[in-house]
Design a protein around this motif. Structure first.
Motif, short mmCIF file in Angstrom:
data_model
loop_
_atom_site.label_atom_id
_atom_site.label_comp_id
_atom_site.label_asym_id
_atom_site.label_seq_id
_atom_site.Cartn_x
_atom_site.Cartn_y
_atom_site.Cartn_z
N HIS A 18 0.81 -1.21 0.00
CA HIS A 18 0.00 0.00 0.00
C HIS A 18 0.85 1.27 0.00
O HIS A 18 2.04 1.26 0.34
CB HIS A 18 -0.98 -0.03 1.17
CG HIS A 18 -2.08 -1.02 0.95
ND1 HIS A 18 -3.14 -0.75 0.11
CD2 HIS A 18 -2.25 -2.29 1.39
CE1 HIS A 18 -3.94 -1.81 0.08
NE2 HIS A 18 -3.42 -2.76 0.84
N SER A 19 0.18 2.33 -0.34
CA SER A 19 0.84 3.62 -0.55
C SER A 19 1.62 4.07 0.69
O SER A 19 1.20 3.87 1.81
CB SER A 19 -0.21 4.67 -0.88
OG SER A 19 -0.84 4.34 -2.10
N GLU B 115 0.83 -9.02 2.18
CA GLU B 115 0.27 -7.67 2.05
C GLU B 115 0.94 -6.76 3.07
O GLU B 115 1.17 -7.16 4.22
CB GLU B 115 -1.26 -7.71 2.24
CG GLU B 115 -1.90 -6.35 2.03
CD GLU B 115 -3.38 -6.40 1.67
OE1 GLU B 115 -3.88 -7.50 1.31
OE2 GLU B 115 -4.04 -5.35 1.73
N SER C 172 -0.33 0.66 4.42
CA SER C 172 0.13 2.00 4.08
C SER C 172 1.09 2.54 5.13
O SER C 172 0.93 2.31 6.32
CB SER C 172 -1.06 2.94 3.92
OG SER C 172 -1.78 3.04 5.12
N CYS C 173 2.09 3.27 4.68
CA CYS C 173 3.03 3.96 5.56
C CYS C 173 3.78 3.02 6.49
O CYS C 173 4.22 3.44 7.56
CB CYS C 173 2.34 5.04 6.38
SG CYS C 173 1.50 6.27 5.40
N ASP D 65 -0.34 -4.74 8.54
CA ASP D 65 -1.26 -3.60 8.49
C ASP D 65 -0.47 -2.29 8.29
O ASP D 65 0.74 -2.31 8.05
CB ASP D 65 -2.05 -3.59 9.80
CG ASP D 65 -3.35 -2.81 9.73
OD1 ASP D 65 -3.63 -2.15 8.72
OD2 ASP D 65 -4.09 -2.84 10.73
N SER D 66 -1.15 -1.19 8.45
CA SER D 66 -0.56 0.14 8.26
C SER D 66 0.31 0.55 9.45
O SER D 66 0.11 0.07 10.56
CB SER D 66 -1.68 1.18 8.11
OG SER D 66 -2.52 0.84 7.05
N GLN D 67 1.25 1.46 9.20
CA GLN D 67 2.03 2.11 10.26
C GLN D 67 2.86 1.11 11.07
O GLN D 67 3.14 1.33 12.25
CB GLN D 67 1.09 2.89 11.22
CG GLN D 67 0.20 3.91 10.55
CD GLN D 67 0.89 5.22 10.25
OE1 GLN D 67 1.93 5.50 10.82
NE2 GLN D 67 0.35 5.99 9.33
N CYS E 268 0.43 -0.30 13.59
CA CYS E 268 1.30 0.35 14.55
C CYS E 268 2.20 -0.62 15.32
O CYS E 268 2.83 -0.23 16.30
CB CYS E 268 0.52 1.19 15.55
SG CYS E 268 -0.58 2.39 14.78
N VAL F 280 -2.08 8.91 3.70
CA VAL F 280 -2.72 7.99 2.76
C VAL F 280 -4.17 7.80 3.19
O VAL F 280 -4.43 7.34 4.31
CB VAL F 280 -1.99 6.63 2.73
CG1 VAL F 280 -2.72 5.67 1.81
CG2 VAL F 280 -0.54 6.81 2.29
N ASP G 2 -6.60 -0.06 1.66
CA ASP G 2 -7.44 -1.18 2.09
C ASP G 2 -7.40 -1.37 3.60
O ASP G 2 -6.32 -1.35 4.21
CB ASP G 2 -6.95 -2.48 1.46
CG ASP G 2 -7.35 -2.59 0.00
OD1 ASP G 2 -8.16 -1.78 -0.48
OD2 ASP G 2 -6.82 -3.50 -0.67
N GLY G 3 -8.55 -1.58 4.20
CA GLY G 3 -8.59 -2.03 5.57
C GLY G 3 -7.95 -3.40 5.70
O GLY G 3 -7.73 -4.11 4.71
N PHE G 4 -7.65 -3.75 6.95
CA PHE G 4 -6.92 -4.98 7.24
C PHE G 4 -7.94 -6.08 7.47
O PHE G 4 -8.26 -6.43 8.61
CB PHE G 4 -6.06 -4.73 8.48
CG PHE G 4 -4.97 -5.73 8.72
CD1 PHE G 4 -3.95 -5.89 7.80
CD2 PHE G 4 -4.94 -6.48 9.89
CE1 PHE G 4 -2.91 -6.79 8.03
CE2 PHE G 4 -3.91 -7.39 10.12
CZ PHE G 4 -2.89 -7.54 9.19
N SER H 107 -2.58 7.31 8.19
CA SER H 107 -3.30 6.37 7.33
C SER H 107 -4.77 6.31 7.73
O SER H 107 -5.07 6.06 8.90
CB SER H 107 -2.75 4.94 7.52
OG SER H 107 -1.40 4.86 7.17
N ASP I 119 -7.94 4.14 6.51
CA ASP I 119 -8.31 3.05 5.61
C ASP I 119 -9.76 3.16 5.14
O ASP I 119 -10.63 3.64 5.86
CB ASP I 119 -8.13 1.70 6.31
CG ASP I 119 -6.67 1.33 6.46
OD1 ASP I 119 -5.79 1.99 5.87
OD2 ASP I 119 -6.41 0.34 7.18
N GLN J 22 -3.18 6.08 12.78
CA GLN J 22 -3.82 5.04 11.97
C GLN J 22 -5.30 4.94 12.30
O GLN J 22 -5.67 4.76 13.47
CB GLN J 22 -3.17 3.67 12.22
CG GLN J 22 -3.74 2.63 11.24
CD GLN J 22 -3.93 1.27 11.86
OE1 GLN J 22 -3.81 1.10 13.05
NE2 GLN J 22 -4.25 0.30 11.03
#
Lengths: 353, 353, 353
Positions: free
Chosen positions: B179-180, B214, B217-218, B238-240, B258, C183, C187-189, C220, C222, C242
């Motif tokens: 992700h971005s 997967e 993001s970030c 997941d993100s972060q 996180c 961002v 996509d959500g996780f 982020s 999502d 997040q």
């Protein structure tokens, strides 16, 4: 994935670079750097932490960097020096693969303002955007997709990897390394409340980053509200770190990943913040403070030393029982004091046990 | 914002895709997928968690995915299968809107090295930068503004959303989704101290990401110091999230938002880390470990199971009283032991109560 | 780094802007805004927090914003108003330097889809990518390197700084400010487990962001799994935050840096989350909840107020002793209860003390 480099060095050359003492054949060539256990016969290894001494005996390395008192135990050639970890740091640069992307020149797909002042041998990658009145020192490298706002200054020999963003007026010192996704100079989180809604406070200050600073990927350093956010010389900042407006970080601090520092806090020199540490706003930490991972600091610290918070982890069923008791802790303390006073079991109503 | 898709399916078609058992009219068409409460008469819904059973009776859905034993309670058409949540996952892709941005071809504003090797039907977005000797598998999609450093490899059918950064030599498996804002292959946080200042250790290792991974993001995944950082097949991040140098994540782990993992830690297979979890460096977690949200783990874990740390939240005034007592906890334990020994109230000086 | 602005204002002009009461010479000109201690003779300062009252006497400022009851103590010109901090917020915009980068027009290096609909006086920076069917309101500013996916909508007067990514179908309200690296719409996780591996659930929902929202750098947000992630009007989100799929944030909340919110949680209006706070998934927080920094919330909160978790930090040696006792806390509570019942020292085997 190991990228090959054709560069090889004799042990004698490496000994000279390090100011070490060689025990072994100086004409032997090595082409790689590895750990004691991973090293093959063309590699040089290092022993910096005595916990790994047990691996020395079976190393297949051509030579090992180690402290002088361990030379006798080394089964292969030895380069003796007082700080082998520092020696490893120095050698690591010799064995890093050269990267083609950092050649001097401005990529035709970069957008560089006519008013930007570029030093000698500057490298600007594709799609980088260099705003008006930006100053880039000699040999700076600006990676692909970086955006440098109006009137930024980046010192000589600094390297911005791809997709770094500097807002307007950010000052970066010499020999900085800024990793991808990092953002320096975004607005601090400043709002005034009118009783109903938040009103933005324009963040008029800037960010001043000293020399020899490294900033990790996806980290955020906000600009000051009034006056600057300041990162001292030699500070090393890991990935995913947030530094809020008007924070000052003293020289030679190290901030591990996911650290968050709230506004106007001042961290002294030579401090070390473990991963995920949080510092509340408007604090002062003196020089030489270490905070262990994921601790929250809400008061200023005036004595050097190591500080911690939290509970340590444990199996969830044990944790559940203990966490419930934490909520009764003050009551437990009062009950204990009553018992000490000989008042027996006169517990408050509703006390659980 | 709901994006419209003109695609519709008969219940019979969906039943066949899922290997389900249909109870109802197979010729009925549905055009959307929704929750039991939000579904309209053109939607198919699902019941995966029995906590939502109370909503089944009043659903307006055309049909519901549910376990076989609940068919009798379903007021509308039912598609019965053992794992309705997995069924929902499969259907979700049928109802996702097609995106125009992923058409094969190289956008004229992309910068692609002549030495890059591109598979069939590769899509490269505007301002993407593909470095020397990069290899892209068939049907990979590289979003706008992505930067892929020298000698990266991305496996077939992988998707990098806009503004992803891969440093040099990063290896990504097949069917990855990144992700971005994510950064893979940035330098690990490695420095040697000379007593005064930090000296950078070149991060010579790489990053190897398996198949079906997967990355949110970030998120940051750092390259190894010596040897690689390794993300196993089927890992979902997941993100972060921050993953430091030389971390190994076993196959099919799930890391929520996180999370931060310090250097050289090894996480076994099928582990689950809750949001904000921190793992200290140089640990080993065996297979099948679950860590609940925001727990800090500072010791290796050798038994599968659920682990936690922290105190749980409570009203601030109660928390203040308890948190003060936490700082006296060892003294409280000693006082308690003295009472048990019948030594009464001989408390240390300065003991508060 | 202070960027110069040639703009100056008379005290009378500023008094009028603020609806304040002037005590002093209205013709005096000021050219800057600063704190009481940093202000020079051409600056206006403010006194919003009485903790700084001690600095009023020695300020070199030309004038000070302060509450009416402090006018008598002000050694220089005074602009009296009930909420000086709000006054400061308003003045800050007058003294912020104008930035050249936000001029209307489309940079030739931007990629704008023919099907995008652009309002009046839109500014699109170099290398920005505007996807098909995107709608940009009047006077929106899209910074360099931003990527806006298919069918996004950005309301009038919104500002996206450089290198922001919006996925497809994201809706942003009016007067939004989104900082670099953020961002929105990833996509959500969401994954379903088949007993062996995780299967992706297509995230079909969107993100709807209200008016007057600010989103910090590298944050982020999502997209929803089914249905939308929703950020209410006036919400202010700091850096490194997040927000997971299907979260709803009520109007006028403030989320400080490094906050993480798990899926489907609903936060009421006028809530404040301190830095690093974590909210578990599927919770409800009512209006007016404040959570202090780095607290973890795992249960819904139905009463407004301030909530906390954690232990506070302390010297590491003291912490180690206390943290060990935390793991014994339930046993300590049971021992205490036994003593209260007069059962003496019949401790469980293996009890440490």
């Amino acid at each position: 994935m190991k990228m090959m480099t054709s560069q090889t060095y004799t042990l004698e050359e490496l000994t000279r670079v390090l100011g070490a003492t060689l025990h072994g054949d100086g004409t032997q060539r090595v082409s790689g750097l590895a750990t004691l256990t991973d090293a093959g016969p063309d590699d040089i290894a290092f022993l910096a932490n005595r916990a790994y001494l047990r691996f020395l005996d079976e190393t297949r390395a051509a030579a090992v960097l180690l402290p002088p008192d361990l030379v006798a135990e080394c089964p292969v050639a030895a380069l003796a020096l007082d700080n082998p970890y520092l020696g490893y740091a120095r050698l690591s640069h010799l064995f890093a693969p050269p990267l083609a992307g950092h050649q001097p020149g401005i990529h035709p797909a970069a957008s560089v303002s006519d008013s930007a002042r570029l030093g000698d041998e500057v490298s600007i990658g594709p799609n980088a955007v260099i705003g008006d009145h930006v100053t880039l020192g000699d040999r700076t490298v600006i990676g692909a997709g970086c955006s440098l706002g109006e009137a930024c200054t980046v010192g000589a020999d600094s390297l911005l990897h791809a997709n770094v963003t500097l807002y307007h007026g950010v000052v970066i010192g010499q020999r900085a390394i800024i990793h991808s996704g990092a953002v320096v100079g975004g607005d601090g989180f400043g709002f005034a409340h009118d009783g109903m809604a938040w009103h933005k406070i324009a963040q008029i200050g800037g960010v001043v980053v000293g020399d020899d600073v490294e900033i990790g990927s996806c980290s955020s350093i906000d600009r000051g509200a009034l006056g600057d956010t300041v990162i001292g010389d030699g500070v090393k900042i890991d990935s995913q770190v947030q530094i809020a407006h008007n924070v000052h970080i003293g020289e030679h601090c190290a901030l591990a990943g996911c650290v968050g520092i709230a506004g106007s806090t001042r961290v002294g020199r030579h401090c070390q913040l473990g991963g995920g540490v949080g510092l509340a706003g408007h604090l002062e930490l003196c020089d030489g403070v270490q905070i262990t991972g994921m601790s929250l600091v809400t008061n200023s610290i005036h004595e050097p030393g190591v500080y911690s918070s939290g509970t340590g982890s444990m199996p969830n069923d044990l944790w559940r029982r203990n966490a419930v008791r934490f909520k009764q802790l003050d009551r437990m303390a009062r009950r204990l004091a009553r018992l000490e006073r000989g008042e027996g079991s006169s517990r408050e109503k509703g006390e659980s046990h």
